[in-house]
Design a protein around this motif. Sequence first.
Motif, PDB file in Angstrom:
ATOM      1  N   TYR A 406       0.860  -1.190   0.000  1.00 42.41           N
ATOM      2  CA  TYR A 406       0.000   0.000   0.000  1.00 42.41           C
ATOM      3  C   TYR A 406       0.894   1.238   0.000  1.00 42.41           C
ATOM      4  N   ARG A 407       0.453   2.263  -0.715  1.00 41.67           N
ATOM      5  CA  ARG A 407       1.267   3.485  -0.797  1.00 41.67           C
ATOM      6  C   ARG A 407       0.737   4.500   0.211  1.00 41.67           C
ATOM      7  N   ASP A 408       1.265   4.421   1.405  1.00 49.11           N
ATOM      8  CA  ASP A 408       0.761   5.261   2.506  1.00 49.11           C
ATOM      9  C   ASP A 408       1.732   6.374   2.874  1.00 49.11           C
ATOM     10  N   VAL A 409       2.607   6.754   1.946  1.00 47.25           N
ATOM     11  CA  VAL A 409       3.668   7.705   2.305  1.00 47.25           C
ATOM     12  C   VAL A 409       3.083   8.975   2.922  1.00 47.25           C
ATOM     13  N   SER A 410       2.022   9.502   2.310  1.00 48.90           N
ATOM     14  CA  SER A 410       1.439  10.767   2.803  1.00 48.90           C
ATOM     15  C   SER A 410       1.047  10.638   4.273  1.00 48.90           C
ATOM     16  N   TYR A 411       0.487   9.513   4.633  1.00 46.66           N
ATOM     17  CA  TYR A 411      -0.050   9.327   5.989  1.00 46.66           C
ATOM     18  C   TYR A 411       1.076   9.069   6.989  1.00 46.66           C
ATOM     19  N   ILE A 412       2.104   8.360   6.519  1.00 50.57           N
ATOM     20  CA  ILE A 412       3.275   8.168   7.396  1.00 50.57           C
ATOM     21  C   ILE A 412       3.947   9.517   7.647  1.00 50.57           C
ATOM     22  N   SER A 439      -0.613  14.074  15.699  1.00 51.29           N
ATOM     23  CA  SER A 439      -0.205  12.855  14.977  1.00 51.29           C
ATOM     24  C   SER A 439      -1.241  11.746  15.143  1.00 51.29           C
ATOM     25  N   LEU A 440      -2.255  11.981  15.970  1.00 53.53           N
ATOM     26  CA  LEU A 440      -3.211  10.911  16.289  1.00 53.53           C
ATOM     27  C   LEU A 440      -4.003  10.395  15.070  1.00 53.53           C
ATOM     28  N   PRO A 441      -4.512  11.263  14.189  1.00 49.74           N
ATOM     29  CA  PRO A 441      -5.307  10.716  13.067  1.00 49.74           C
ATOM     30  C   PRO A 441      -4.570   9.663  12.235  1.00 49.74           C
ATOM     31  N   PRO A 442      -3.356   9.945  11.717  1.00 47.32           N
ATOM     32  CA  PRO A 442      -2.682   8.868  10.980  1.00 47.32           C
ATOM     33  C   PRO A 442      -2.289   7.692  11.882  1.00 47.32           C
ATOM     34  N   MET A 443      -1.986   7.979  13.141  1.00 48.03           N
ATOM     35  CA  MET A 443      -1.596   6.891  14.056  1.00 48.03           C
ATOM     36  C   MET A 443      -2.754   5.902  14.229  1.00 48.03           C
ATOM     37  N   VAL A 444      -3.959   6.401  14.458  1.00 47.86           N
ATOM     38  CA  VAL A 444      -5.087   5.478  14.676  1.00 47.86           C
ATOM     39  C   VAL A 444      -5.453   4.752  13.381  1.00 47.86           C
ATOM     40  N   PHE A 445      -5.241   5.421  12.257  1.00 49.81           N
ATOM     41  CA  PHE A 445      -5.494   4.743  10.976  1.00 49.81           C
ATOM     42  C   PHE A 445      -4.573   3.527  10.849  1.00 49.81           C
ATOM     43  N   PHE A 446      -3.292   3.725  11.128  1.00 52.92           N
ATOM     44  CA  PHE A 446      -2.355   2.599  11.026  1.00 52.92           C
ATOM     45  C   PHE A 446      -2.596   1.576  12.140  1.00 52.92           C
ATOM     46  N   ALA A 447      -3.011   2.057  13.314  1.00 52.54           N
ATOM     47  CA  ALA A 447      -3.291   1.121  14.417  1.00 52.54           C
ATOM     48  C   ALA A 447      -4.441   0.186  14.057  1.00 52.54           C
TER      49      ALA A 447
END
Lengths: 614, 123
Positions: A406-412, A439-447
């Motif tokens: 998956y290309r998640d560079v933007s979210y990382i 940083s919580l929004p991308p963190m919870v997405f990856f969590a």
Amino acid sequence: MRSVLPLRMTSLLPIKPHIVTHLSDITGVVLPFAAIVLWSLSLPSVDVGRMTDLGLVSVLPVSIIIALVILTISFCLTLRQPKLRMPIILLHLFLLIFMLYGITTLVEEAPRFTAVYWNAGYTEYIMRTGTVDPSLDAYFSWPGFFVLSAFVTRITEYHDILPLAAWAPVFFNLIYLGPLYMIFTSATTDKRLVWLGLLFFYLTNWIGQDYFSPQGFNFFLYLVIIAILLKWFKVTTEAQPRIPGPLRQHLGRFSPPVQGLYTWLTAPDTLCTPSQPRQRIALLICLVFVFALVVFSHPLTPFFVLASVTTLVIFRRCTPRWLPILMALMTGAWIIFMTQAFLVGHLYFVTGDLGQVSNTITANVTARVMQGSPEHIFIVVMRVVMTAAIWGLAFVGAVFRLRRRYRDVSYILLAIAPFSLIVANSYDGEMLLRIYLFSLPPMVFFAAAPFYTTSNSGMSRKMTAAVAGVSLILLGGFLFTRYGNERMDYITYAEVDGAHYLYSIAPPHSLLIAGWDVGPMQFQDFEKYSYASLADVPSNAITAQDVNVIVQLAQSQKTSDAYLIITRSQKAAAELSSGLAPGAMDRLEDALLRSGKFELIYSKPDAQILKYAY
Amino acid sequence: MKRLPWLWPAIIVLSTVATCLVTFVITDIAVRPFIVLWFLFVCPGMALVRFFRLEELVVEWILALALSFAIDAIVAGILLYAGRWSPTGTLGILMGISLGGAILQIGLDSPISLIRRTRVSTK
């Protein structure tokens, strides 16, 4: 259509799949309603007066916790359905936000949290005078939120903003839902992952910045700006510039991992929303207008927006390239032209911690962990543990998705960018809290990502159990971390009455000494008084009942009158955050009265006012 | 979902009229805060966001909310910094923005303008 029942069961029972789906829908509505009814019926049995240093959780009846567990499990079961019903999921989320973030407004008396009263004071100043005075307070250099609050209060004809402010956590968390949904749906088409990410956000947003405050409001604006960029301004495959020949040759000299990293970093996003040039121009104008409000209303948020937008642009994740420059110019112009009065006296506050990362970490973590009662230290440790847990889970999820290409560079990048501000300022010991929030929004997405790796994954019983298990752990952690300071954060009507009495009798230019640096203070006429707090006095002076130290404090501002107000929340804060023994403030009060230098002029169970006899 | 071009302009116009009534005429009414808050937080932004033709209701709502906050605060702020702090004056300007946007939407979505646009595109 797949049934939720195992194949063996459905073949034995003469039930058609659509009937099973209807039954699941009914359960998806009945369980949340059962949870809210149980929760509502249990609220009257919450006695906040018996709270310990563990916070609200120490007085919550089991039935409230059961209601929250039912709602969380029901949400996880709803995600297991083959066809997701958006209204049912939204019902769960709305109820969860109301139950988690509205509980204190319903079980406590006056609006909670000291800063709410300070912010009500800034609002009251604008309502009363129709001006701002940057020499009085830093927030008057960034008054956008207070101007809006004053305008809304006046036009709705409320006496003050406090009745509306009490519901700010519920309101802010509700409005976060929309842009968060936009951000997550710009990252994946898997709606299960989107909804679980949202659930995780509300179970981990313990940071408590969503009270009536500029930062709670500005976090919504930050989310909207990021959502606009990720939805409409991602760099598409066609627009992504090719690697020029010389650079490609140069890269060839590096090892395969470095080449792989570069390719991954510059790979275009696959999910883009098509838009017309006119729409993009209109959206950009909208974005700049929203950012103008951010610049106008909070000193810190513009820098979080700048960090995130600049990172996205530098790594070619979004356009236009000039956007960070425009944002920097807007921020710089506001600081140079509109905040001079603040900067003249506080330049060290702005630049003093620059590059001092260890100072920031000490002010944000170590100082907090080392102080206070044992229960309070447990709460602080829980916060560190839950932070590490969600970041760890996010790391696992990011690796999971990376391995599945998956290309998640933007979210990382969005998860990492807020950390850049750690080198800038400790922000009075709160910078790490703000970094956690942004940083919580991308963190919870990856969590949430490890549970839903394909469009129908996570529908097995085992995976549903895992999702429910993790959600319940986060819920349990939330109840401790979010409301762990509640014994000092909740405020009674008697305390507010005491403060009102003080303002009614204290002549302008008096010194008002607070029993500790919390409680309902500064909510009216705040420019007319000087303020001090016993929190500034060495705690051993309070333990030793050293009257002379308090007298020196009362005389320090050379005012005509000085008053000391000691309230319930201030006593709790003294014990909770500095480790003073229970009853230390009462003994100090007795000593002050015995000395003859202070006179008791107001005494109610939750508030006492002493006047210094010059 | 089918887009109803007249719905939002009608809601904005009605909300503006209702806000005007509860603020200046029938002031002693319990629902006043709800009507005024609805107007302030939704209408100025929605009056403009509808021109973006985003075709996604959720997205329109989010942008309308953010834009309404921005317009409300910036208009109030400009008056404050100009030394002319006036909540009713600010409300008047916001009503003007909302009504102007709604009327323009009605104009753009009217049958006559649709026919004109169709003719232009056919040519």
